[in-house]
Motif scaffolding. Sequence first.
Motif: not given
Length: 108
Positions: A57-79
Amino acid sequence: MSLQKGDTSERRIYLDLEYCYPGMTRESGRPGENDQRQVVQIGAIEVETKTGAETKSFDVLVHPAFEKNLPSFFVELTAITQDMLKERGVSFPKALEQLIQFCDTTPV
């Protein structure tokens, strides 16, 4: 690399992406065609085609290109949290390079 008719590969790679976009909320629904989707996580597994067993398996987190802060709904959805990105996130080019190495010559 993609599977061709008659492909007899014994293993395949399956990918999953998590992404955010500006203005992402529960109410906004799916992004529109003009929304800038920004990859935040790339996940992949290699599967043995005859048995269906996961072989790696492979898993990597990526810094978003345009957003400095993750949307709260994204955090809620993905943890996936801002702190997780700060600690383990890499640039998209680096993540893509790692994914290519993971896939090697296995069909995706």
